[in-house]
Write a protein that holds these residues in place. Structure first.
Motif, PDB file in Angstrom:
ATOM      1  N   ARG A 228     -71.320 -42.682  16.764  1.00  0.00           N
ATOM      2  CA  ARG A 228     -69.997 -42.520  16.148  1.00  0.00           C
ATOM      3  C   ARG A 228     -69.771 -43.565  15.070  1.00  0.00           C
ATOM      4  O   ARG A 228     -69.258 -43.259  13.986  1.00  0.00           O
ATOM      5  CB  ARG A 228     -68.911 -42.660  17.213  1.00  0.00           C
ATOM      6  CG  ARG A 228     -68.578 -41.364  17.895  1.00  0.00           C
ATOM      7  CD  ARG A 228     -67.343 -41.464  18.754  1.00  0.00           C
ATOM      8  NE  ARG A 228     -66.259 -42.100  18.046  1.00  0.00           N
ATOM      9  CZ  ARG A 228     -65.419 -42.959  18.601  1.00  0.00           C
ATOM     10  NH1 ARG A 228     -65.544 -43.315  19.839  1.00  0.00           N
ATOM     11  NH2 ARG A 228     -64.436 -43.478  17.913  1.00  0.00           N
ATOM     12  N   ARG A 229     -70.153 -44.816  15.360  1.00  0.00           N
ATOM     13  CA  ARG A 229     -69.977 -45.877  14.370  1.00  0.00           C
ATOM     14  C   ARG A 229     -70.833 -45.626  13.133  1.00  0.00           C
ATOM     15  O   ARG A 229     -70.388 -45.824  12.005  1.00  0.00           O
ATOM     16  CB  ARG A 229     -70.344 -47.226  14.978  1.00  0.00           C
ATOM     17  CG  ARG A 229     -69.312 -47.738  15.949  1.00  0.00           C
ATOM     18  CD  ARG A 229     -69.732 -49.065  16.530  1.00  0.00           C
ATOM     19  NE  ARG A 229     -68.691 -49.598  17.384  1.00  0.00           N
ATOM     20  CZ  ARG A 229     -68.795 -50.721  18.046  1.00  0.00           C
ATOM     21  NH1 ARG A 229     -69.908 -51.434  17.966  1.00  0.00           N
ATOM     22  NH2 ARG A 229     -67.811 -51.144  18.794  1.00  0.00           N
TER      23      ARG A 229
ATOM     24  N   ARG B  24     -64.059 -50.051  13.329  1.00  0.00           N
ATOM     25  CA  ARG B  24     -63.340 -50.544  14.503  1.00  0.00           C
ATOM     26  C   ARG B  24     -61.829 -50.372  14.315  1.00  0.00           C
ATOM     27  O   ARG B  24     -61.322 -50.421  13.211  1.00  0.00           O
ATOM     28  CB  ARG B  24     -63.649 -52.015  14.722  1.00  0.00           C
ATOM     29  CG  ARG B  24     -65.133 -52.263  14.828  1.00  0.00           C
ATOM     30  CD  ARG B  24     -65.407 -53.661  15.228  1.00  0.00           C
ATOM     31  NE  ARG B  24     -65.812 -53.566  16.633  1.00  0.00           N
ATOM     32  CZ  ARG B  24     -65.612 -54.490  17.527  1.00  0.00           C
ATOM     33  NH1 ARG B  24     -65.008 -55.582  17.206  1.00  0.00           N
ATOM     34  NH2 ARG B  24     -66.016 -54.324  18.758  1.00  0.00           N
TER      35      ARG B  24
ATOM     36  N   TRP C 225     -73.862 -43.032  22.309  1.00  0.00           N
ATOM     37  CA  TRP C 225     -72.795 -42.197  21.745  1.00  0.00           C
ATOM     38  C   TRP C 225     -71.898 -43.037  20.845  1.00  0.00           C
ATOM     39  O   TRP C 225     -71.551 -42.628  19.735  1.00  0.00           O
ATOM     40  CB  TRP C 225     -71.994 -41.561  22.892  1.00  0.00           C
ATOM     41  CG  TRP C 225     -70.801 -40.811  22.442  1.00  0.00           C
ATOM     42  CD1 TRP C 225     -70.775 -39.591  21.837  1.00  0.00           C
ATOM     43  CD2 TRP C 225     -69.440 -41.231  22.535  1.00  0.00           C
ATOM     44  NE1 TRP C 225     -69.480 -39.227  21.569  1.00  0.00           N
ATOM     45  CE2 TRP C 225     -68.648 -40.217  21.994  1.00  0.00           C
ATOM     46  CE3 TRP C 225     -68.831 -42.366  23.052  1.00  0.00           C
ATOM     47  CZ2 TRP C 225     -67.263 -40.322  21.940  1.00  0.00           C
ATOM     48  CZ3 TRP C 225     -67.454 -42.451  22.996  1.00  0.00           C
ATOM     49  CH2 TRP C 225     -66.690 -41.437  22.448  1.00  0.00           C
ATOM     50  N   ARG C 226     -71.535 -44.251  21.302  1.00  0.00           N
ATOM     51  CA  ARG C 226     -70.677 -45.133  20.518  1.00  0.00           C
ATOM     52  C   ARG C 226     -71.375 -45.550  19.219  1.00  0.00           C
ATOM     53  O   ARG C 226     -70.760 -45.541  18.143  1.00  0.00           O
ATOM     54  CB  ARG C 226     -70.315 -46.348  21.349  1.00  0.00           C
ATOM     55  CG  ARG C 226     -69.324 -47.272  20.643  1.00  0.00           C
ATOM     56  CD  ARG C 226     -69.151 -48.568  21.382  1.00  0.00           C
ATOM     57  NE  ARG C 226     -70.439 -49.269  21.376  1.00  0.00           N
ATOM     58  CZ  ARG C 226     -70.832 -50.108  22.310  1.00  0.00           C
ATOM     59  NH1 ARG C 226     -70.073 -50.352  23.342  1.00  0.00           N
ATOM     60  NH2 ARG C 226     -72.004 -50.708  22.224  1.00  0.00           N
ATOM     61  N   ASP C 227     -72.653 -45.901  19.314  1.00  0.00           N
ATOM     62  CA  ASP C 227     -73.390 -46.304  18.115  1.00  0.00           C
ATOM     63  C   ASP C 227     -73.491 -45.162  17.116  1.00  0.00           C
ATOM     64  O   ASP C 227     -73.384 -45.376  15.903  1.00  0.00           O
ATOM     65  CB  ASP C 227     -74.785 -46.795  18.489  1.00  0.00           C
ATOM     66  CG  ASP C 227     -74.756 -48.117  19.228  1.00  0.00           C
ATOM     67  OD1 ASP C 227     -73.712 -48.796  19.212  1.00  0.00           O
ATOM     68  OD2 ASP C 227     -75.797 -48.461  19.837  1.00  0.00           O
TER      69      ASP C 227
ATOM     70  N   VAL D  19     -73.535 -43.855  26.997  1.00  0.00           N
ATOM     71  CA  VAL D  19     -72.267 -44.215  26.355  1.00  0.00           C
ATOM     72  C   VAL D  19     -72.512 -45.123  25.164  1.00  0.00           C
ATOM     73  O   VAL D  19     -71.892 -44.956  24.109  1.00  0.00           O
ATOM     74  CB  VAL D  19     -71.325 -44.886  27.384  1.00  0.00           C
ATOM     75  CG1 VAL D  19     -70.106 -45.483  26.704  1.00  0.00           C
ATOM     76  CG2 VAL D  19     -70.913 -43.870  28.440  1.00  0.00           C
ATOM     77  N   ARG D  20     -73.431 -46.069  25.293  1.00  0.00           N
ATOM     78  CA  ARG D  20     -73.741 -46.971  24.183  1.00  0.00           C
ATOM     79  C   ARG D  20     -74.332 -46.203  23.001  1.00  0.00           C
ATOM     80  O   ARG D  20     -73.964 -46.421  21.847  1.00  0.00           O
ATOM     81  CB  ARG D  20     -74.707 -48.059  24.647  1.00  0.00           C
ATOM     82  CG  ARG D  20     -74.948 -49.115  23.586  1.00  0.00           C
ATOM     83  CD  ARG D  20     -75.771 -50.260  24.119  1.00  0.00           C
ATOM     84  NE  ARG D  20     -74.961 -50.997  25.080  1.00  0.00           N
ATOM     85  CZ  ARG D  20     -75.400 -51.431  26.251  1.00  0.00           C
ATOM     86  NH1 ARG D  20     -76.639 -51.228  26.621  1.00  0.00           N
ATOM     87  NH2 ARG D  20     -74.607 -52.100  27.062  1.00  0.00           N
TER      88      ARG D  20
END
Length: 69
Positions: free
Chosen positions: A40-41, A52, A36-38, A33-34
């Motif tokens: 996307r950012r 954000r 994937w989030r990174d 999840v981390r």
């Protein structure tokens, strides 16, 4: 077949073949999840979008808050 049953079958096969046991289901969920989030950012920055608050901003556009009294 459930995830647990598949995991038990994989452990059994690994023991028969003398290989190391696979990781338990859910062991690396936080890392996935981390990452994937990174990702996307990172792509948001490359595209010139804000990193954000995108979801909250979109919801506010769709359903604005009523004025305070």
């Amino acid at each position: 077949m459930s995830v647990t049953q598949q995991y038990l079958l994989d452990i059994h096969r690994a023991r028969q073949l003398g290989e190391p046991a696979p990781p338990a289901p859910g062991t690396h969920d936080r890392q996935v999840v981390r990452a994937w989030r990174d990702r996307r950012r990172f792509h948001a920055v490359l595209a010139g979008r804000p990193v954000r608050g995108r979801v909250r901003r979109a919801l506010r556009r769709r359903w604005p808050l009523p004025p305070r009294a």
